[in-house]
Design an enzyme around this catalytic site. Structure first.
Site, short mmCIF file in Angstrom:
data_model
loop_
_atom_site.label_atom_id
_atom_site.label_comp_id
_atom_site.label_asym_id
_atom_site.label_seq_id
_atom_site.Cartn_x
_atom_site.Cartn_y
_atom_site.Cartn_z
N CYS A 3 0.85 -1.19 0.00
CA CYS A 3 0.00 0.00 0.00
C CYS A 3 0.90 1.25 0.00
O CYS A 3 1.61 1.49 -0.96
CB CYS A 3 -0.99 -0.04 1.17
SG CYS A 3 -2.34 1.16 0.98
N GLU B 214 -2.57 -8.98 2.11
CA GLU B 214 -3.04 -9.69 3.31
C GLU B 214 -4.56 -9.67 3.43
O GLU B 214 -5.13 -10.40 4.23
CB GLU B 214 -2.39 -9.09 4.57
CG GLU B 214 -2.95 -7.77 5.04
CD GLU B 214 -2.45 -6.54 4.29
OE1 GLU B 214 -2.75 -5.42 4.74
OE2 GLU B 214 -1.76 -6.70 3.26
N HIS C 127 -3.68 -4.38 -0.70
CA HIS C 127 -3.31 -5.11 0.51
C HIS C 127 -3.35 -6.61 0.22
O HIS C 127 -4.43 -7.20 0.25
CB HIS C 127 -4.29 -4.78 1.64
CG HIS C 127 -4.12 -3.40 2.19
ND1 HIS C 127 -3.26 -3.11 3.22
CD2 HIS C 127 -4.70 -2.23 1.84
CE1 HIS C 127 -3.32 -1.82 3.49
NE2 HIS C 127 -4.17 -1.26 2.66
#
Length: 200
Positions: free
Chosen positions: A78, A182, A180
């Site tokens: 990010c 994750e 992102h």
């Protein structure tokens, strides 16, 4: 077991990155210690919020030079991707890590789309790279950002949000994901596994 250092410098949501990595069976070391960063197998530089604050914190903690000298795989996430570039136009201008030429600019999408770009967008691969091995063209990733990196030779994949959004970039041993990973379901997990050298 693979190990990765995640830089905890007060400018990133390290908890979600940590949990995603631990789900993959990875040993995670949260750190703001320059010596730990310099010796790490791999480094993840997360980031949310303002580039000016993030770069000031990295400088205050003595992390700028270890990051610039780091010879092994490094992944910016990010804001961490944006920090890989030379400069941001945020505020009065921010000098960043300078691995990739160009200026990060405020996102101004066509068609009246809202800023920040927040939500799921599909990825269009520009060229092959080990980080993207197994990620299908059109896979979705989760974005939250109000600034956008310049589109150029470093771009590996793009999203379309009222114009091209460089979604994955690379310079030598340094990669960046504007989204992102994750939080990006299967595609994000594949990217993290590739970065960590784990089988998909």
């Amino acid at each position: 077991m693979s190990e990765v250092a995640v830089i905890a410098y007060g400018a990133g949501n390290v908890a979600s990155v940590q949990f995603a990595l631990e789900r993959l069976g990875v040993s995670v070391r949260l750190t703001d210690d320059p010596a730990v960063v310099a010796d790490a197998e791999r480094v993840i530089l997360p980031g949310v919020g303002a580039a000016g604050y993030a770069t000031a914190r990295l400088a205050e903690l003595g992390l700028i030079e270890p990051l610039r000298a780091f010879p092994r795989p490094l992944l910016g996430v990010c804001l961490g991707q944006q920090l890989l570039f030379e400069r941001s136009e945020e505020g009065d201008g921010v000098q960043m890590l300078g691995f990739i030429p160009g200026v990060v600019r405020r996102l101004t999408p066509e068609g009246g789309l809202p800023v920040p770009h927040m939500g799921w967008s599909s990825l269009a691969r520009d060229r092959d790279d080990p980080l993207l091995e197994g990620v299908t063209d059109g896979a979705y990733a989760y974005f939250v950002h109000g600034f956008v990196c310049p589109d150029g030779p470093a771009t590996l994949a793009r999203a379309d949000y009222g114009g091209a959004v460089p979604a994955v970039v690379r310079s030598a041993n340094r990669w960046g994901c504007q989204f992102h990973p994750e939080r990006s379901a299967e595609a994000g997990a594949i990217i993290l596994k590739n970065f960590l050298g784990l089988p998909c």
